[in-house]
Design a protein around this motif. Structure first.
Motif, PDB file in Angstrom:
ATOM      1  N   ASP A   1      10.179  66.318   3.283  1.00  0.00           N
ATOM      2  CA  ASP A   1       9.892  67.021   3.473  1.00  0.00           C
ATOM      3  C   ASP A   1      11.443  68.493   4.240  1.00  0.00           C
ATOM      4  O   ASP A   1      11.396  69.055   4.400  1.00  0.00           O
ATOM      5  CB  ASP A   1       9.668  67.432   5.019  1.00  0.00           C
ATOM      6  CG  ASP A   1      10.001  66.021   5.634  1.00  0.00           C
ATOM      7  OD1 ASP A   1      11.146  65.916   5.367  1.00  0.00           O
ATOM      8  OD2 ASP A   1       9.561  66.095   7.238  1.00  0.00           O
TER       9      ASP A   1
ATOM     10  N   SER B   1       1.593  64.200  10.671  1.00  0.00           N
ATOM     11  CA  SER B   1       2.287  64.924   9.731  1.00  0.00           C
ATOM     12  C   SER B   1       3.745  64.015  10.201  1.00  0.00           C
ATOM     13  O   SER B   1       4.359  64.481  10.656  1.00  0.00           O
ATOM     14  CB  SER B   1       2.156  66.649   9.214  1.00  0.00           C
ATOM     15  OG  SER B   1       2.581  67.682  10.062  1.00  0.00           O
ATOM     16  N   ARG B   2       4.287  64.308   8.935  1.00  0.00           N
ATOM     17  CA  ARG B   2       6.129  64.262   9.138  1.00  0.00           C
ATOM     18  C   ARG B   2       7.219  64.549   9.941  1.00  0.00           C
ATOM     19  O   ARG B   2       7.847  64.045  10.665  1.00  0.00           O
ATOM     20  CB  ARG B   2       7.264  63.420   7.561  1.00  0.00           C
ATOM     21  CG  ARG B   2       6.256  62.103   6.675  1.00  0.00           C
ATOM     22  CD  ARG B   2       7.992  62.688   5.281  1.00  0.00           C
ATOM     23  NE  ARG B   2       7.279  61.290   4.678  1.00  0.00           N
ATOM     24  CZ  ARG B   2       8.406  61.531   3.660  1.00  0.00           C
ATOM     25  NH1 ARG B   2       8.843  62.287   3.403  1.00  0.00           N
ATOM     26  NH2 ARG B   2       8.354  59.497   2.884  1.00  0.00           N
ATOM     27  N   LYS B   3       7.211  66.331   9.731  1.00  0.00           N
ATOM     28  CA  LYS B   3       7.803  66.881  10.621  1.00  0.00           C
ATOM     29  C   LYS B   3       6.949  66.862  12.104  1.00  0.00           C
ATOM     30  O   LYS B   3       7.770  67.718  12.911  1.00  0.00           O
ATOM     31  CB  LYS B   3       7.368  68.362  10.453  1.00  0.00           C
ATOM     32  CG  LYS B   3       8.307  68.285   8.866  1.00  0.00           C
ATOM     33  CD  LYS B   3       8.336  70.376   8.769  1.00  0.00           C
ATOM     34  CE  LYS B   3       8.896  70.337   7.553  1.00  0.00           C
ATOM     35  NZ  LYS B   3       8.561  72.074   7.212  1.00  0.00           N
TER      36      LYS B   3
ATOM     37  N   GLN C   1      -4.710  65.642  10.549  1.00  0.00           N
ATOM     38  CA  GLN C   1      -4.116  65.323   9.955  1.00  0.00           C
ATOM     39  C   GLN C   1      -2.011  65.998  10.213  1.00  0.00           C
ATOM     40  O   GLN C   1      -1.145  65.712  10.105  1.00  0.00           O
ATOM     41  CB  GLN C   1      -4.353  65.858   8.238  1.00  0.00           C
ATOM     42  CG  GLN C   1      -5.496  65.437   7.872  1.00  0.00           C
ATOM     43  CD  GLN C   1      -6.424  65.588   6.605  1.00  0.00           C
ATOM     44  OE1 GLN C   1      -5.291  67.278   6.964  1.00  0.00           O
ATOM     45  NE2 GLN C   1      -6.730  65.057   6.167  1.00  0.00           N
ATOM     46  N   HIS C   2      -2.348  67.155  10.821  1.00  0.00           N
ATOM     47  CA  HIS C   2      -1.419  68.266  11.007  1.00  0.00           C
ATOM     48  C   HIS C   2      -0.250  67.380  12.790  1.00  0.00           C
ATOM     49  O   HIS C   2       0.892  67.478  12.092  1.00  0.00           O
ATOM     50  CB  HIS C   2      -1.191  69.499  11.745  1.00  0.00           C
ATOM     51  CG  HIS C   2      -0.219  70.163  12.308  1.00  0.00           C
ATOM     52  ND1 HIS C   2       0.240  70.741  11.646  1.00  0.00           N
ATOM     53  CD2 HIS C   2       0.260  70.545  13.695  1.00  0.00           C
ATOM     54  CE1 HIS C   2       1.782  71.086  12.626  1.00  0.00           C
ATOM     55  NE2 HIS C   2       0.901  70.919  14.049  1.00  0.00           N
TER      56      HIS C   2
ATOM     57  N   ASP D   1       4.994  62.084  12.759  1.00  0.00           N
ATOM     58  CA  ASP D   1       5.360  60.958  11.824  1.00  0.00           C
ATOM     59  C   ASP D   1       4.684  59.358  11.461  1.00  0.00           C
ATOM     60  O   ASP D   1       5.230  58.584  11.748  1.00  0.00           O
ATOM     61  CB  ASP D   1       6.591  61.281  11.717  1.00  0.00           C
ATOM     62  CG  ASP D   1       7.602  60.096  10.584  1.00  0.00           C
ATOM     63  OD1 ASP D   1       6.923  59.835   9.199  1.00  0.00           O
ATOM     64  OD2 ASP D   1       8.376  60.022  10.480  1.00  0.00           O
TER      65      ASP D   1
ATOM     66  N   GLY E   1      -2.785  58.279   6.333  1.00  0.00           N
ATOM     67  CA  GLY E   1      -2.767  59.258   5.463  1.00  0.00           C
ATOM     68  C   GLY E   1      -4.134  60.368   6.113  1.00  0.00           C
ATOM     69  O   GLY E   1      -5.075  60.222   6.705  1.00  0.00           O
ATOM     70  N   GLY E   2      -4.149  61.664   5.175  1.00  0.00           N
ATOM     71  CA  GLY E   2      -4.979  62.771   5.273  1.00  0.00           C
ATOM     72  C   GLY E   2      -6.718  61.747   4.845  1.00  0.00           C
ATOM     73  O   GLY E   2      -6.916  62.097   5.754  1.00  0.00           O
TER      74      GLY E   2
END
Length: 665
Positions: free
Chosen positions: A136, A440-442, A436-437, A445, A450-451
Motif C-alpha cells: 500500500d 485494512s492495512r492503512k 473490512q475498512h 492492520d 481478511g475480507g
C-alpha cells in the motif's frame, strides 16, 4: 589460492557472466561452461558451509519455501504517481512546478512506464539485503528469496556507488517469455495466463522460489533512493547505477523543455508496440534532486513527477444487464454486465457506470452496443453507445429506487452525484464493508483476518460491527468453515495486537465519511482525542487545518448518532488508542501555532523531512510555495534566487537552519 579465495573468485566470475548476459545482452561464456563452473562452486559451498552466502550465484536457482510472506514497513514510502491523459495536463503540471520552484529553467527526464509489479530493493554496504513489494506504499511483503532468482538483479556491488541505498523498479515479464510460458501450458492442457503484468505480479508471491527461477522474469530500475548526496540529478544517479550492474532502460532521455517531453511522448506512442515489454505511458520527472526535495509530495504522489498515459485501447460489446453494488458508506454504484470481450490483455465482463447522471448523459440502455476502454488501462468503463445498432424496442434506463440488498428506499442529497442506502446498520454490504475498512492495512492492520472471513463471521452472527471483533474468542471461530485452530488463534492475537495502533489510524479506521488517511492525521493532531473531536462544534471543526464544511458536517453527523457513540464507548472499554499517546505529545509544543513556514535549500544539521516534522510537532504549518500567508522561510544552501526575490518582495522573514533550531528550543 585458498578455498575461500577460490569460492570468491568463482562467484565474481559467474556474477560477471550473468551481468553480461542478462543486463548487457552480451554472451561471454557458453551455457555448458557456465553450468560447469556453477556446479564447481556449488560443490565447494556444500563442502565448506562456513563460506555460505545468500547472495551467491548458486542461490539464483531458488529452492527456499515461503509459507507466509512477512509484512515489512518501507523505510521510504513508495508513493503513487499522478496520471495525465493530455498535453494540457502536462502543461498544467509544469506551471505548478515552476510556481513552487520560482523558475522556468528546468530539466526533465522522460522514462517509459513499464507495466509490471513495483519492487523496492535494499542494499547495505554493497550487499543485497531484501526486496519488498510496493503493497500500500507504507508497507509491503518481503519476497527476497523469489527476487534472488532474477538474474538481472545484482546481489552485490563492489564498484564505486553510494554505500546504503534502495533501488526502485518494476518486475516485468517480457512478451516473448510470456508467450513461451503459455505455449507450454497449452501443451500441458492447462489454462493460459491472462497477461504479462498479472503473471509477473503473481510470480513474486509463489511459495517455492525454485518455481519463480523457472520464469523468465526481468527487473527494470527507475530510481535510486539514498540520503547520501553523491549525485546532483536523477539522470546522473541512474547512469551511475547502470554502470555498476543495474538494468536501467536505455530508453530514458534527458530533455530541456516541455516541448521535448511532447516529442518523446509522440515518438514512443508509435514505437511502443515494437518493445519486448508492455508499456502504458511515460513518466516525466524534474531532473534536479534538490528541486525534487523542494517540490516534495502531496498526500499520495510526488509533486516532481507525473505519468502521461497513452490512449487506452477500446472495444465494442453488448450490455446485457445493469446491476447495483452497495459500498461501505451506502453509496450505490451501477455496474454494466457485458458480453465478455478481450481488452488490454484481460477478459472484461463488467464495467462501472459511475452514477445515474452518467447513465442519463450517455443514454445507456439494456442490449445497447457500447464502447469500452480501461480508464488508465486499469478499470474498464463505458465511454459511448453505438446508436446505429440500438434495438428498435429499446427503452430508457430507469435508475434503481431501492437498495438491491435490503430494499430500503435510496436517497440522494442535492449536489451529490451518487444515490445512497440510508440503512447504515442494517444493510449487509455496508456492515461488511465498514469492518473490512476497519481491519485494512492503512487502518487497524489486523493480521489473520481478511475480507472473506469478515463476511463469514457476519453471516454466522458472530459480528455485526467492528467493536464485536474484540469479543471474539478462538473457540467461537474454530468451528467455522476453512478455519483451523492455528488460524483462529492468529486472528484473535491479531485483533488483540491492534489495540496498540495509534489514534490517527484508529480514527481513519472508524470510516467517517470524507475522513481519509490524511484528514484523520490532521484531526488527530488538532483535537488530540476522540472525545475532543466528537464534542467539537462546527466552528471548532473548520478551524482545524484543511477541514472544510463538508468534512465538518460529516463528523457532526457521525458524532450525534447514538449507535456510533455506543460503538466508540465499547472501543474505549476494550483499550483501543482513542487519544494521542503521551509519547507522541512529549516533543510537541504550540510555540509555532498559527505560523506558516516554507523550507527551501540544502540543510546539514537536519534533513528536510526532519525540519518539516519539527515545524508540525511545534504547531506550525509547512507550505510548499511562498505566498502572503507565509511567515518564515527556513533557508538552506542553494535556495533559488527567484524564491529569495519573492520572499524579499513580500517582506517575509528568512531564517537559517540554526535560527530555526534556536527558535524551537
Amino acid at each position: 589460492m585458498t578455498i575461500q579465495q577460490l569460492i570468491l573468485s568463482l562467484r565474481d566470475e559467474l556474477n560477471n557472466h550473468n551481468y553480461n548476459y542478462y543486463v548487457l545482452d552480451n554472451t561471454t561464456i557458453s551455457d555448458f561452461d557456465f553450468d560447469k563452473k556453477l556446479k564447481e562452486l556449488e560443490k565447494l559451498e556444500v563442502e565448506n558451509p562456513a563460506f555460505f552466502d545468500a547472495n551467491s550465484p548458486t542461490q539464483r536457482v531458488g529452492g527456499a519455501i515461503t509459507k507466509n510472506f512477512e509484512t515489512v514497513t518501507h523505510k521510504n514510502r513508495m508513493y503513487s504517481l499522478d496520471n495525465s491523459y493530455s498535453k494540457e495536463d502536462l502543461l498544467d503540471w509544469e506551471k505548478r512546478v515552476q510556481k513552487v520552484l520560482g523558475t522556468t529553467e528546468l530539466d526533465y527526464t522522460c522514462e517509459l512506464k513499464f507495466d509490471g509489479a513495483s519492487i523496492n530493493l535494499t542494499y547495505e554496504n554493497g550487499q543485497f539485503v531484501k526486496a519488498v513489494t510496493r503493497g500500500d506504499g507504507f508497507q509491503g511483503d518481503d519476497v527476497s528469496p523469489n527476487i534472488r532468482t532474477i538474474k538481472s538483479i545484482p546481489l552485490y556491488i563492489r564498484q564505486d556507488f553510494v554505500t546504503n541505498f534502495e533501488m526502485r523498479g518494476e518486475i516485468i515479464l517480457p512478451i516473448e517469455g510470456f508467450n513461451k510460458m503459455n505455449e507450454e501450458r497449452v501443451l500441458n492442457g492447462e489454462e493460459e495466463y491472462r497477461n504479462p503484468r498479472n503473471t509477473a505480479s503473481g510470480s513474486l508471491k509463489l511459495q517455492d522460489s525454485a518455481e519463480v527461477a523457472k520464469r523468465p522474469l526481468d527487473c527494470l530500475l527507475y530510481q535510486v533512493v539514498t540520503s547520501e548526496r553523491k549525485y546532483k540529478t536523477h539522470f546522473e544517479s541512474l547512469e551511475a547505477a547502470r554502470k555498476i550492474g543495474f538494468k536501467v532502460p536505455e530508453t530514458i532521455a534527458l530533455v530541456k523543455s516541455i516541448e521535448e517531453v511532447f516529442d518523446f511522448v509522440n515518438n514512443w506512442d508509435l514505437k511502443r508496440h515494437n518493445l519486448p515489454y508492455e508499456t502504458d505511458g511515460v513518466v516525466i520527472k524534474v531532473n534536479n534532486l534538490q528541486q525534487q526535495e523542494e517540490l516534495g509530495y502531496t498526500a499520495k504522489a510526488p509533486r516532481w513527477a507525473i505519468a502521461y498515459k497513452f490512449k487506452a485501447e477500446q472495444v465494442s460489446t453488448i450490455l446485457h444487464e445493469i446491476t447495483y453494488q452497495v459500498g461501505r458508506t451506502g453509496a450505490i454504484t451501477p455496474v454494466a454486465n457485458l458480453e465478455p470481450v478481450q481488452l488490454a490483455g484481460t477478459t472484461v465482463k463488467r464495467a462501472s457506470l459511475h452514477n445515474a447522471d452518467q447513465i442519463e448523459k450517455l443514454d445507456i440502455r439494456i442490449n445497447d452496443t457500447v464502447f469500452v476502454e480501461k480508464g488508465g488501462e486499469i478499470i474498464p468503463k463505458i465511454i459511448a453507445v453505438d446508436l446505429a445498432k440500438r434495438p428498435k424496442d429499446s427503452q430508457p434506463t430507469m435508475y434503481a429506487t431501492n437498495c438491491p440488498e435490503c430494499n430500503t428506499e435510496l436517497v440522494r442529497t442535492e449536489g451529490d452525484a451518487k444515490h445512497y442506502c440510508p440503512n447504515e446498520f442494517g444493510c449487509a454490504p455496508q456492515i461488511t464493508g465498514r469492518i473490512q475498512h476497519f481491519i485494512s492495512r492503512k487502518a487497524m492492520d489486523i493480521d489473520g483476518l481478511g475480507g472473506e472471513t469478515v463476511d463469514l463471521l457476519r453471516k454466522e452472527g458472530l459480528i455485526q460491527n467492528y467493536a464485536d471483533l474484540y469479543d471474539l474468542t478462538a473457540e467461537q471461530v474454530i468451528p467455522l468453515e476453512r478455519m483451523a485452530e492455528k488460524s483462529a488463534q492468529n486472528m484473535v492475537a491479531g485483533i488483540k495486537k491492534s489495540k496498540d495502533i495509534p489514534f490517527e489510524k484508529v480514527l481513519f479506521a472508524l470510516g467517517i465519511r470524507f475522513v481519509g488517511e490524511t484528514v484523520a492525521k490532521k484531526l488527530a493532531k488538532h483535537f488530540k482525542s476522540i472525545d475532543n473531536l466528537m464534542t467539537a462544534t462546527f466552528e471548532e471543526l473548520i478551524k482545524a487545518d484543511e477541514i472544510g464544511d463538508r468534512i465538518a458536517q460529516s463528523i457532526l453527523e457521525f458524532s450525534s448518532d447514538l449507535e456510533n457513540i455506543q460503538l466508540i464507548n465499547r472501543l474505549k472499554s476494550y483499550g483501543l488508542q482513542l487519544e494521542v499517546s503521551e509519547e507522541s505529545l512529549e516533543n510537541q509544543t504550540d510555540i509555532l501555532q498559527g505560523q506558516v513556514f516554507v523550507v527551501s535549500g540544502v540543510f546539514y544539521q537536519m534533513s528536510r523531512n526532519e525540519l518539516k516534522k519539527a515545524i508540525e510537532d511545534n504547531g506550525g504549518k509547512v507550505s510548499s510555495s511562498i505566498s502572503k500567508k507565509t511567515n518564515f522561510i527556513v533557508a538552506g544552501d542553494n535556495m533559488g534566487p527567484s524564491k529569495l526575490a519573492k520572499a524579499e518582495d513580500l517582506g517575509i522573514s528568512i531564517i537559517s537552519e540554526q535560527d530555526f533550531i534556536d527558535k524551537i528550543n
